[in-house]
Design a protein around this motif. Structure first.
Motif, PDB file in Angstrom:
ATOM      1  N   ASN A  71       0.841  -1.187   0.000  1.00 36.97           N
ATOM      2  CA  ASN A  71       0.000   0.000   0.000  1.00 36.97           C
ATOM      3  C   ASN A  71       0.879   1.240   0.000  1.00 36.97           C
ATOM      4  OD1 ASN A  71      -2.044   1.904   0.327  1.00 36.97           O
ATOM      5  ND2 ASN A  71      -2.090   1.658   2.553  1.00 36.97           N
ATOM      6  N   ASN A  73      -0.665   4.436  -0.329  1.00 35.18           N
ATOM      7  CA  ASN A  73      -1.690   5.471  -0.310  1.00 35.18           C
ATOM      8  C   ASN A  73      -1.328   6.602   0.659  1.00 35.18           C
ATOM      9  OD1 ASN A  73      -4.055   6.804  -0.899  1.00 35.18           O
ATOM     10  ND2 ASN A  73      -5.288   5.593   0.538  1.00 35.18           N
ATOM     11  N   SER A 140      -1.875  -6.327   8.644  1.00 35.29           N
ATOM     12  CA  SER A 140      -1.280  -5.135   8.055  1.00 35.29           C
ATOM     13  C   SER A 140      -0.079  -4.725   8.890  1.00 35.29           C
ATOM     14  CB  SER A 140      -2.292  -3.987   8.012  1.00 35.29           C
ATOM     15  OG  SER A 140      -3.408  -4.321   7.213  1.00 35.29           O
TER      16      SER A 140
END
Length: 456
Positions: A71, A73, A140
C-alpha cells in the motif's frame, strides 16, 4: 516487475505462485521498492478415483493461499517538510518571511498487507446446492497513517499531522456462501443465494506511545485505538438516563454525600462515575461502542417465468454501533436548525423523556457536547439494494431482434431502528481505524429506473 507460475496436474492438483516488485516515488531513497510474493494451491477431490462412484458431491475442492500486497496510499509530498511565504509585523514594519507549512517524514516505507486463507467449495444434489466456506486472516504491517504531531514541536500548528508507519493490526474472519438453483416444470426457474460473514479487527501494536485518538468532537476525540484491543471503538462517558427532578440529582453522590454533578439541572443526562471517586472526569471514560458488525449478510434472489424475470438483492449488518453526531442538532446551540419535533421529544418536565435531555443554550452539564453513550445507537439494518422486474418480448412480435423492457428500484427500502438518515453511510466514510461516525453525510439515494435493452 511481475512473474507468475501455474501448474495443473490431471485436473486434481493446482498450484499458482507469483512475485512482484513494486516501486513508488512517494517513498524516500532506499525505501522506494518492495517485493510481494504469493502462493495458492487447491485439491479437487471429486477428480480422485475413490470419488467416481459417489453421487452426493457434484464438485468438491479444498483450497488455501498466502500472499502479500503493498500500500502506497500517502500524499505525494509526505516525505517533504515544506515552507510557505508569509508576512510578519515588527513594530510598524511589514517583513516577509517563511514558515513550516507541513512536516515530512523521510523514513516512510511501504505498508505490507499479508493474508492467508483456507476454504472449501462444494456443489451437491446435481449442482443445485452450492456451499462455499472460507476462513481468513489478514495482517497489516507498517501501517501508513497521518498521526498527530508532537504538541511540543508547535509547528505548523498544535494539531498538525504527519505521515508515519504506525504499527500493525490483524483482521480475522470467516465467510459462508449458500446457493440453491432449480427449475420447476418447463417455464419456471429460480435461484437463491445467501452470504454470511464476520470479521474482527484488532490492533497488534501501533506507535508504542499510547492510544491513537481519532474522530474529533467538540475539542475531544470519539475513537480510541489501543494496542491489543479492537480498533475504532468509541470511547467516552456512560449516559445513565436523565435526571427527572432535584431528588435524583441529590441522590447521584459519592459515599460522603458529595454531588457527582453539582451543576446539573432536572432534564440533564446522568453520567456514571465509573471509578467511584466522586468526580466526573476523563478517568470515568470507557469503551461505549464498536462500529464493526458481528455479522454481515447478503441475499440474492432470481426468478424467471416464461418471458418475465425478477431480481432482488439485499444487504445488511447486525451488531454494529454508530456514533450519531446528528443528535447534536437537537440542541441548536451552534445556531443551526433543530430536528423537526424536537420540542416534543426532548425533556420538558418530569417524566416527559428519559432519552433526550432538556434544550438549553447554557449547556453546563455538557449533555450535547460530551462524548458519551447518548450518541451511540444500534446501527443494524437490512437494505434492499436492488429490485428489478423485466419482460422480454416474444420473437413473433419483434422478429429476429431481442427486446427487453425493465423497471428497477435501487435502495427502495431499509429496515432499521437507527434514528439517523442512513445506517450504511457511516461504514463507508473514514478509515479502518476511524469509522462508524455519522457526520451527516449525504445518504444513499433512492433511484427508480426504466430501461429498454434492444439487440439486433
Amino acid at each position: 516487475f511481475l512473474g507468475r507460475v501455474m501448474y495443473n496436474y490431471d485436473n486434481r492438483y493446482y498450484i499458482s505462485a507469483s512475485i512482484r516488485a513494486d516501486g513508488s516515488s512517494r517513498f524516500p531513497k532506499g525505501n522506494k521498492y518492495a517485493i510481494f510474493p504469493s502462493v495458492s494451491a487447491s485439491w479437487r477431490i471429486t477428480s480422485e478415483e475413490f470419488m467416481k462412484d459417489q453421487e452426493i458431491f457434484s464438485d468438491l475442492k479444498l483450497r488455501g493461499g498466502w500472499g502479500r500486497v503493498g500500500n502506497q496510499n500517502i500524499n505525494n509530498d509526505a516525505t517533504l517538510t515544506l515552507l510557505e511565504q508569509t508576512s510578519y509585523m515588527y513594530g510598524n514594519t511589514l517583513a516577509n518571511g517563511y514558515y513550516i507549512s507541513s512536516v515530512g517524514n523521510n523514513n516512510l516505507k511501504w505498508e505490507t498487507v499479508e493474508d492467508w486463507n483456507v476454504g472449501v467449495d462444494m456443489s451437491l444434489l446435481q449442482s443445485r446446492l452450492g456451499v462455499t466456506f472460507e476462513y481468513f486472516q489478514k495482517k497489516s504491517m507498517d501501517m501508513l497513517y497521518q498521526k498527530q504531531n508532537i504538541h511540543a514541536i508547535g509547528y505548523p500548528s498544535w494539531n498538525n499531522t504527519v505521515w508515519m508507519n504506525i504499527g500493525s493490526m490483524k483482521a480475522t474472519g470467516w465467510e459462508l456462501g449458500l446457493s440453491w438453483r432449480d427449475q420447476i416444470g418447463k417455464d419456471f426457474s429460480y435461484d437463491i443465494g445467501v452470504n454470511l460473514s464476520a470479521v474482527r479487527n484488532k490492533a497488534i501494536k501501533f506507535s508504542g506511545d499510547g492510544p491513537i485518538y481519532t474522530g474529533g468532537f467538540n475539542s475531544d476525540q470519539i475513537i480510541s485505538n489501543v494496542d491489543g484491543g479492537l480498533i475504532s471503538r468509541f470511547y467516552g462517558y456512560v449516559a445513565d438516563g436523565i435526571f427527572q427532578n432535584q431528588e435524583e440529582i441529590n441522590a447521584h453522590a459519592d459515599e460522603h454525600g458529595t454531588l457527582i454533578q453539582p451543576n446539573a439541572k432536572p432534564g440533564d443526562i446522568r453520567f456514571k462515575d465509573l471509578n467511584h471517586d466522586g468526580i466526573l472526569d476523563a478517568n470515568d471514560k470507557t469503551f461505549i461502542g464498536n462500529p464493526y458488525p458481528d455479522l454481515m449478510m447478503g441475499i440474492n434472489i432470481g426468478l424467471r417465468y416464461k418471458n418475465i424475470d425478477f431480481t432482488a438483492n439485499f444487504y445488511g449488518t447486525f451488531g454494529n454501533d454508530i456514533f450519531n453526531k446528528t443528535k447534536g442538532m437537537y440542541s441548536g446551540i451552534n445556531g443551526q436548525n433543530v430536528w423537526a419535533g424536537t420540542l416534543e421529544k426532548a425533556w420538558h418536565g418530569e417524566g416527559t423523556s428519559n432519552d433526550i435531555p432538556r434544550l438549553t443554550y447554557n449547556d453546563v452539564s455538557q449533555n450535547y457536547e460530551r462524548v458519551s453513550s447518548f450518541y451511540v445507537e444500534d446501527g443494524s439494518y437490512m437494505r434492499c439494494k436492488l429490485m428489478q422486474i423485466g419482460y422480454t418480448l416474444p420473437k413473433k412480435w419483434v422478429g429476429d431482434t431481442d427486446l427487453r423492457i425493465s423497471f428497477s428500484a435501487q435502495n427502495p427500502f431499509t429496515i432499521t431502528g437507527y434514528s439517523g438518515m442512513d445506517p450504511e453511510r457511516p461504514a463507508l466514510d473514514g478509515s479502518v481505524i476511524e469509522t462508524g461516525i455519522d457526520n451527516t453525510a449525504y445518504p444513499s439515494p433512492r433511484t427508480f429506473l426504466f430501461g429498454i435493452d434492444f439487440k439486433f
